[in-house]
Design an enzyme around this catalytic site. Structure first.
Site, PDB file in Angstrom:
ATOM      1  N   ILE A 168      37.312  90.063  28.392  1.00 15.53           N
ATOM      2  CA  ILE A 168      37.622  89.432  27.095  1.00 15.53           C
ATOM      3  C   ILE A 168      36.435  89.607  26.145  1.00 15.53           C
ATOM      4  O   ILE A 168      35.747  88.650  25.799  1.00 15.53           O
ATOM      5  CB  ILE A 168      37.960  87.932  27.257  1.00 15.53           C
ATOM      6  CG1 ILE A 168      38.982  87.699  28.369  1.00 15.53           C
ATOM      7  CG2 ILE A 168      38.510  87.381  25.933  1.00 15.53           C
ATOM      8  CD1 ILE A 168      39.255  86.229  28.664  1.00 15.53           C
ATOM      9  N   PRO A 169      36.177  90.861  25.730  1.00 14.36           N
ATOM     10  CA  PRO A 169      35.117  91.029  24.734  1.00 14.36           C
ATOM     11  C   PRO A 169      35.535  90.345  23.433  1.00 14.36           C
ATOM     12  O   PRO A 169      36.723  90.287  23.113  1.00 14.36           O
ATOM     13  CB  PRO A 169      35.012  92.547  24.575  1.00 14.36           C
ATOM     14  CG  PRO A 169      36.294  93.097  25.083  1.00 14.36           C
ATOM     15  CD  PRO A 169      36.835  92.110  26.069  1.00 14.36           C
ATOM     16  N   HIS A 170      34.553  89.816  22.714  1.00 14.85           N
ATOM     17  CA  HIS A 170      34.896  89.093  21.489  1.00 14.85           C
ATOM     18  C   HIS A 170      33.699  89.048  20.544  1.00 14.85           C
ATOM     19  O   HIS A 170      32.554  89.115  20.977  1.00 14.85           O
ATOM     20  CB  HIS A 170      35.355  87.666  21.809  1.00 14.85           C
ATOM     21  CG  HIS A 170      34.390  86.906  22.655  1.00 14.85           C
ATOM     22  ND1 HIS A 170      34.363  87.028  24.028  1.00 14.85           N
ATOM     23  CD2 HIS A 170      33.405  86.043  22.342  1.00 14.85           C
ATOM     24  CE1 HIS A 170      33.412  86.255  24.513  1.00 14.85           C
ATOM     25  NE2 HIS A 170      32.798  85.650  23.515  1.00 14.85           N
ATOM     26  N   THR A 171      34.009  88.967  19.263  1.00 14.08           N
ATOM     27  CA  THR A 171      32.967  88.833  18.258  1.00 14.08           C
ATOM     28  C   THR A 171      33.578  88.329  16.959  1.00 14.08           C
ATOM     29  O   THR A 171      34.791  88.358  16.778  1.00 14.08           O
ATOM     30  CB  THR A 171      32.227  90.168  18.015  1.00 14.08           C
ATOM     31  OG1 THR A 171      31.021  89.915  17.300  1.00 14.08           O
ATOM     32  CG2 THR A 171      33.078  91.164  17.243  1.00 14.08           C
ATOM     33  N   TYR A 187      39.847  81.144  16.710  1.00 14.70           N
ATOM     34  CA  TYR A 187      39.048  81.967  17.622  1.00 14.70           C
ATOM     35  C   TYR A 187      38.939  81.298  18.990  1.00 14.70           C
ATOM     36  O   TYR A 187      39.261  81.893  20.017  1.00 14.70           O
ATOM     37  CB  TYR A 187      37.677  82.163  16.981  1.00 14.70           C
ATOM     38  CG  TYR A 187      36.685  83.011  17.714  1.00 14.70           C
ATOM     39  CD1 TYR A 187      36.840  84.387  17.794  1.00 14.70           C
ATOM     40  CD2 TYR A 187      35.546  82.454  18.279  1.00 14.70           C
ATOM     41  CE1 TYR A 187      35.900  85.180  18.420  1.00 14.70           C
ATOM     42  CE2 TYR A 187      34.597  83.243  18.906  1.00 14.70           C
ATOM     43  CZ  TYR A 187      34.777  84.605  18.972  1.00 14.70           C
ATOM     44  OH  TYR A 187      33.840  85.389  19.588  1.00 14.70           O
TER      45      TYR A 187
END
Length: 153
Positions: free
Chosen positions: A63-66, A112
């Site tokens: 779960i990459p996130h930014t 988010y």
């Protein structure tokens, strides 16, 4: 906000070809309707986040996130890799499902964090049976995720 609100067929790749984290993230970012230099900026932000600690949560899920100023709304890019991708996951196993969350920095509805929570819930169910969402169409993939989400709530 419902999880299904952030799922969109145009942001799903059911056949990630890359074998490494960087390539897989670039493949997913290629789905974004933004300029190449903006995709590059988002990529570098994601990789900076990854350098702080892996977002490969284990059991075949990453779960990459930014957050980024480039986007006005939250977008979830989803990738499926049949062979798996080395995401430096905490359990050392390859990731087969990648949920890349991109959100604007100003998120008054906390979309988010809510989305991250939904995906974490989904991940627990998907990881129990990796074949559960091995479907042929993007529409069927979304239906599968929605079905899992409904059962887990």
């Amino acid at each position: 906000m419902k999880f299904s609100d952030v799922l969109n067929e145009r942001y799903i790749n059911l056949d990630i070809k890359s074998k490494d984290k960087e390539g897989a993230i670039k493949e997913l970012l290629s789905l974004l309707p933004v300029k190449e230099n903006e995709k590059d900026a988002i990529f570098h932000t994601i990789m900076k986040r990854e350098s702080l600690g892996t977002t490969g949560i284990g059991k075949g899920i990453a779960i990459p996130h930014t957050r980024t100023l480039i986007l006005k709304d939250i977008i979830v890019l989803v990738g499926v890799s049949r062979g798996g991708i080395d995401f430096e996951s905490i359990d050392k196993k390859p990731a087969h499902f990648i949920f890349l969350i991109l959100a604007p920095p100003y998120d008054t509805n906390n979309s988010y964090l809510i989305t991250l929570g939904h995906i974490a819930e989904l991940s627990r169910e998907i990881s129990k049976d990796m074949g559960k969402c091995q479907v042929k169409t993007k529409a069927d993939f979304i239906k599968c995720l929605e079905s899992i989400k409904t059962k887990s709530t």
